[in-house]
Design a protein around this motif. Structure first.
Motif, PDB file in Angstrom:
ATOM      1  N   GLU A 313       0.797  -1.050  -0.048  1.00  0.00           N
ATOM      2  CA  GLU A 313      -0.091  -0.143  -0.140  1.00  0.00           C
ATOM      3  C   GLU A 313       0.849   1.341  -0.086  1.00  0.00           C
ATOM      4  O   GLU A 313       0.489   2.315  -0.567  1.00  0.00           O
ATOM      5  CB  GLU A 313      -1.025  -0.132   1.107  1.00  0.00           C
ATOM      6  N   LEU A 314       2.032   1.340   0.406  1.00  0.00           N
ATOM      7  CA  LEU A 314       2.930   2.329   0.356  1.00  0.00           C
ATOM      8  C   LEU A 314       3.589   2.711  -0.935  1.00  0.00           C
ATOM      9  O   LEU A 314       3.760   3.893  -1.125  1.00  0.00           O
ATOM     10  CB  LEU A 314       4.241   2.266   1.741  1.00  0.00           C
ATOM     11  N   VAL A 315       4.035   1.713  -1.415  1.00  0.00           N
ATOM     12  CA  VAL A 315       4.383   1.654  -2.918  1.00  0.00           C
ATOM     13  C   VAL A 315       3.212   2.218  -3.966  1.00  0.00           C
ATOM     14  O   VAL A 315       3.506   3.242  -4.524  1.00  0.00           O
ATOM     15  CB  VAL A 315       5.031   0.614  -3.388  1.00  0.00           C
ATOM     16  N   VAL A 316       1.972   1.428  -3.913  1.00  0.00           N
ATOM     17  CA  VAL A 316       1.025   1.625  -4.802  1.00  0.00           C
ATOM     18  C   VAL A 316       0.473   3.116  -4.551  1.00  0.00           C
ATOM     19  O   VAL A 316       0.003   3.772  -5.304  1.00  0.00           O
ATOM     20  CB  VAL A 316      -0.262   0.572  -4.522  1.00  0.00           C
ATOM     21  N   TYR A 328      10.759  -9.531 -10.467  1.00  0.00           N
ATOM     22  CA  TYR A 328       9.358  -9.800 -10.793  1.00  0.00           C
ATOM     23  C   TYR A 328       8.205  -8.852 -10.264  1.00  0.00           C
ATOM     24  O   TYR A 328       7.023  -8.757 -10.314  1.00  0.00           O
ATOM     25  CB  TYR A 328       8.774 -11.228 -10.708  1.00  0.00           C
ATOM     26  N   MET A 329       8.684  -7.713  -9.342  1.00  0.00           N
ATOM     27  CA  MET A 329       7.993  -6.750  -8.629  1.00  0.00           C
ATOM     28  C   MET A 329       6.836  -6.315  -9.838  1.00  0.00           C
ATOM     29  O   MET A 329       5.614  -5.978  -9.355  1.00  0.00           O
ATOM     30  CB  MET A 329       8.561  -5.655  -8.100  1.00  0.00           C
ATOM     31  N   PRO A 330       7.203  -5.814 -10.898  1.00  0.00           N
ATOM     32  CA  PRO A 330       6.245  -5.249 -12.014  1.00  0.00           C
ATOM     33  C   PRO A 330       4.940  -6.073 -12.106  1.00  0.00           C
ATOM     34  O   PRO A 330       3.988  -5.630 -12.890  1.00  0.00           O
ATOM     35  CB  PRO A 330       6.972  -5.192 -13.274  1.00  0.00           C
ATOM     36  N   PHE A 331       5.104  -7.488 -11.848  1.00  0.00           N
ATOM     37  CA  PHE A 331       3.980  -8.164 -12.300  1.00  0.00           C
ATOM     38  C   PHE A 331       2.642  -8.099 -11.492  1.00  0.00           C
ATOM     39  O   PHE A 331       1.512  -8.266 -12.103  1.00  0.00           O
ATOM     40  CB  PHE A 331       4.399  -9.817 -12.129  1.00  0.00           C
ATOM     41  N   ASN A 336       0.255  -1.982 -10.276  1.00  0.00           N
ATOM     42  CA  ASN A 336      -0.920  -1.265  -9.560  1.00  0.00           C
ATOM     43  C   ASN A 336      -0.375   0.096  -9.216  1.00  0.00           C
ATOM     44  O   ASN A 336      -1.350   1.084  -9.248  1.00  0.00           O
ATOM     45  CB  ASN A 336      -1.245  -2.099  -8.303  1.00  0.00           C
ATOM     46  N   ALA A 337       0.964   0.277  -8.902  1.00  0.00           N
ATOM     47  CA  ALA A 337       1.471   1.548  -8.732  1.00  0.00           C
ATOM     48  C   ALA A 337       1.435   2.352  -9.805  1.00  0.00           C
ATOM     49  O   ALA A 337       1.086   3.596  -9.948  1.00  0.00           O
ATOM     50  CB  ALA A 337       2.839   1.558  -8.266  1.00  0.00           C
ATOM     51  N   MET A 338       1.734   1.804 -11.343  1.00  0.00           N
ATOM     52  CA  MET A 338       1.604   2.591 -12.447  1.00  0.00           C
ATOM     53  C   MET A 338       0.340   2.980 -12.579  1.00  0.00           C
ATOM     54  O   MET A 338      -0.096   4.018 -13.346  1.00  0.00           O
ATOM     55  CB  MET A 338       2.169   1.858 -13.393  1.00  0.00           C
ATOM     56  N   MET A 339      -0.743   2.096 -12.233  1.00  0.00           N
ATOM     57  CA  MET A 339      -2.064   2.385 -12.484  1.00  0.00           C
ATOM     58  C   MET A 339      -2.481   3.821 -11.910  1.00  0.00           C
ATOM     59  O   MET A 339      -3.284   4.619 -12.183  1.00  0.00           O
ATOM     60  CB  MET A 339      -2.895   1.183 -12.459  1.00  0.00           C
ATOM     61  N   LYS A 462      -1.996   4.801 -21.643  1.00  0.00           N
ATOM     62  CA  LYS A 462      -3.087   5.012 -20.794  1.00  0.00           C
ATOM     63  C   LYS A 462      -4.178   4.007 -20.949  1.00  0.00           C
ATOM     64  O   LYS A 462      -4.724   3.567 -19.842  1.00  0.00           O
ATOM     65  CB  LYS A 462      -3.760   6.620 -20.913  1.00  0.00           C
ATOM     66  N   ALA A 463      -4.363   3.681 -22.188  1.00  0.00           N
ATOM     67  CA  ALA A 463      -5.496   2.567 -22.259  1.00  0.00           C
ATOM     68  C   ALA A 463      -4.967   1.161 -21.888  1.00  0.00           C
ATOM     69  O   ALA A 463      -5.812   0.369 -21.673  1.00  0.00           O
ATOM     70  CB  ALA A 463      -6.047   2.538 -23.602  1.00  0.00           C
ATOM     71  N   ASN A 464      -3.482   1.129 -22.165  1.00  0.00           N
ATOM     72  CA  ASN A 464      -3.097  -0.292 -22.108  1.00  0.00           C
ATOM     73  C   ASN A 464      -2.050  -0.590 -20.974  1.00  0.00           C
ATOM     74  O   ASN A 464      -1.272  -1.417 -20.957  1.00  0.00           O
ATOM     75  CB  ASN A 464      -2.513  -0.777 -23.404  1.00  0.00           C
ATOM     76  N   ILE A 465      -2.305   0.372 -19.762  1.00  0.00           N
ATOM     77  CA  ILE A 465      -1.570   0.128 -18.644  1.00  0.00           C
ATOM     78  C   ILE A 465      -1.497  -1.395 -17.903  1.00  0.00           C
ATOM     79  O   ILE A 465      -0.431  -1.552 -17.372  1.00  0.00           O
ATOM     80  CB  ILE A 465      -1.831   1.074 -17.459  1.00  0.00           C
ATOM     81  N   GLY A 466      -2.393  -2.078 -18.390  1.00  0.00           N
ATOM     82  CA  GLY A 466      -2.557  -3.504 -17.735  1.00  0.00           C
ATOM     83  C   GLY A 466      -1.420  -4.374 -18.402  1.00  0.00           C
ATOM     84  O   GLY A 466      -1.145  -5.387 -17.856  1.00  0.00           O
TER      85      GLY A 466
END
Length: 553
Positions: A313-316, A328-331, A336-339, A462-466
């Motif tokens: 929650e601190l990073v996100v 593998y943290m970006p998985f 979620n942080a980038m979203m 923006k549309a494909n951040i996932g």
């Protein structure tokens, strides 16, 4: 039984790794471009009969056991014993498995213990290292040295070469190959420090290279409002409320810092005098704990880390821009942080010790072992099955790809081998493709998929951040493995001694509680010395002796 460590044993292992081209009997494996199937020439027996490494000339039945999920899924009408995978593998290999029994969870564990104790063993089964050594000591295993050399496919032998024979050596006792081991990928061993480079750039800071750099960045991220919201609401490093440090690393633990002090908690090492020591009790571990306690007192570590249930929650939430974690943290977390903040620029770095070395506690080369009961008449059936299973997973044919992967756990034997440096090589593939040095058709199917995700993300972030996470994990999370050469430190011993069975749980509790109390300032740093004395008195000293004896055999 003695573990083979002599030059004679190493030579035997090397012989196992030689390509089967000796005496002109085989050819090097070549890739079949149309099917993905390795085009291997058949070997020959002494009598001149051709050997197909993927299929026996006649049907052979092999008994085994299986650990299954209590909620195992399978197609309607199929069973554990008779399903689309057992039928397909039998059709292709002429090896038919029959289950002595199958079970789930603790029931499986108890049944296996009874089977080993009573020598009521199947023809083949997968066991952990402790059980493997117990069976070897009881002379209950078939010597696979010759049958592996004769029947193992080129592909299998070449994969074992990738970790320099460490896995086959681990399965070799008294010069005899007594099991077919798995290979554990080592990418997860290299804990990195993830940092928001956009925050570094805003504050005029350089990326971290040392523990001191991490400290300076954490201080700046706390004090200098890197998110620009005008509030004093950012923190330094999150922590893990379960452990301060581990052997191979968890998200948010401090293994990377310990390694940078030349400390390797939770594994077995030799000190400067050649004596076995437990890595959590060394002077270097005390030094690392002292640094963590200093950081916590200065407020550089989340003050609530010992109680916080979810440090994500601190990073996100944008409160922390620096943390320790694997490639593998970006998985998940960083996606979620980038979203939440698509402008964040997360980068991964390796941290060096004061001599410029990049130390890492590395996962054992193998943790599971496919063994064959002594006296079984057809051990070549087990090797043939393993050849096919490896090809099925690594380079599937068009027929293989038709099977529904939803039910892949229904395979009779589940033991996998692969490139221990897979993360690094996948990083090189996707980076090469993005930079135009490789074409998409030069990538593996997996990395082709990740390249497509990356291109989709770049076309419309923006549309494909996932789509960002998986390719970014390999592209950026894998970068430190390409940038530096890690000093890979393996544990001398990864099994379980007799005293460990009785005392290890309490010793681990003592260790974890002491580490936390020192970091939180509830105990002074010198309490570490009392911890070491208590640890030894409560069984640790005897365990050290047992490990010393085991590694000297």
């Amino acid at each position: 039984m003695k573990k083979g460590k002599s030059a004679l044993v190493l030579a035997a292992v090397a012989m196992l790794l030689l390509s089967a081209c000796s005496n002109g009997r085989t050819e090097t494996a070549k890739e079949n471009g149309s099917s993905g199937k390795p085009a291997e020439a058949k070997t020959e027996t002494e009598a001149g009969t051709a050997i197909d490494p993927f299929r026996l000339p006649e049907l052979v039945e092999v008994s085994t056991i299986k650990a299954v999920s209590p909620n195992e899924r399978m197609p309607q009408g199929d069973t554990i014993e008779d399903n689309l995978y057992t039928r397909y593998f039998t059709e292709k290999t002429n090896v038919k498995f029959k289950y002595m029994w199958y079970a789930s969870g603790d029931d499986y564990t108890q049944k296996l213990k009874l089977a080993v104790a009573s020598n009521d063993l199947p023809d083949t089964m997968v066991v952990d290292e402790r059980t493997f050594l117990e069976l070897a000591a009881g002379d209950q295993l078939e010597d696979l040295t010759d049958v592996f050399q004769k029947y193992a496919s080129d592909q299998v032998k070449q994969i074992y070469e990738l970790n320099d024979g460490l896995s086959l050596e681990k399965a070799t006792i008294d010069g005899k190959l007594l099991a077919i081991p798995n290979i554990v990928p080592k990418g997860d061993s290299f804990q990195e420090v993830w940092v928001r480079k956009d925050w570094l750039d805003k504050l005029g800071l350089q990326p971290p290279k040392t523990v001191g750099d991490v400290e300076k960045i954490a201080e700046a991220f706390i004090a200098r409002d890197p998110d620009g919201n005008g509030k004093n609401d950012t923190i330094g490093l999150p922590g893990n409320n379960g452990v301060v440090t581990t052997d191979y690393g968890w998200n948010y633990d401090f293994k990377a810092l310990f390694n940078a002090f030349g400390a390797y908690p939770s594994i077995w090492l030799k000190d400067g005098s050649g004596n076995v020591v437990y890595g959590s009790t060394t002077p270097e571990a005390k030094q690392a704990l002292g640094k963590l306690a200093e950081w916590y007192k200065k407020g550089l570590i989340d003050k609530d880390f010992a109680l916080r249930k979810n440090p994500d929650e601190l990073v996100v939430g944008g409160k922390s821009g620096i943390f320790f974690g694997p490639w593998y943290m970006p998985f998940g977390t960083l996606t979620n942080a980038m979203m939440a903040d698509p402008k964040a620029d997360w980068r991964a770095y390796a941290i060096a010790d004061d001599q410029g070395r990049y130390n890492a506690t590395v996962v054992p080369p193998s943790s599971s072992f496919l063994v064959v009961k002594k006296g079984f008449k057809h051990p070549e059936a087990v090797v043939t099955y393993f050849n096919f299973n490896t090809r099925f997973l690594q380079t599937p044919t068009p027929d293989d790809k038709k099977l529904d992967q939803t039910y892949v756990s229904l395979r009779p034997i589940d033991l996998n081998i692969g490139d221990p440096d897979a993360v690094l090589k996948k990083h090189e593939m996707i980076k090469g493709a993005i930079e135009g040095k490789l074409t998409p058709d030069q990538l593996s199917p997996e990395m082709q998929g990740h390249l497509e995700r990356w291109n989709k993300y770049k076309a419309d972030p923006k549309a494909n951040i996932g789509e960002w996470g998986p390719p970014y994990a390999y592209l950026v999370g894998g970068q430190p493995m390409a940038d530096v050469k890690f000093n890979e430190v393996y544990s001398l011993y990864t099994a379980t001694t007799k005293t460990m069975e009785k005392r290890w749980s309490n010793l681990q509790k003592l260790e974890n509680e002491t580490y936390f109390k020192i970091v939180l300032g509830e105990l002074p740093l010198d309490a570490f010395d009392s911890f070491v004395a208590d640890w030894k008195a409560q069984g640790g000293e005897q365990i050290i002796k047992e490990v010393q004896e085991a590694v000297q055999k």
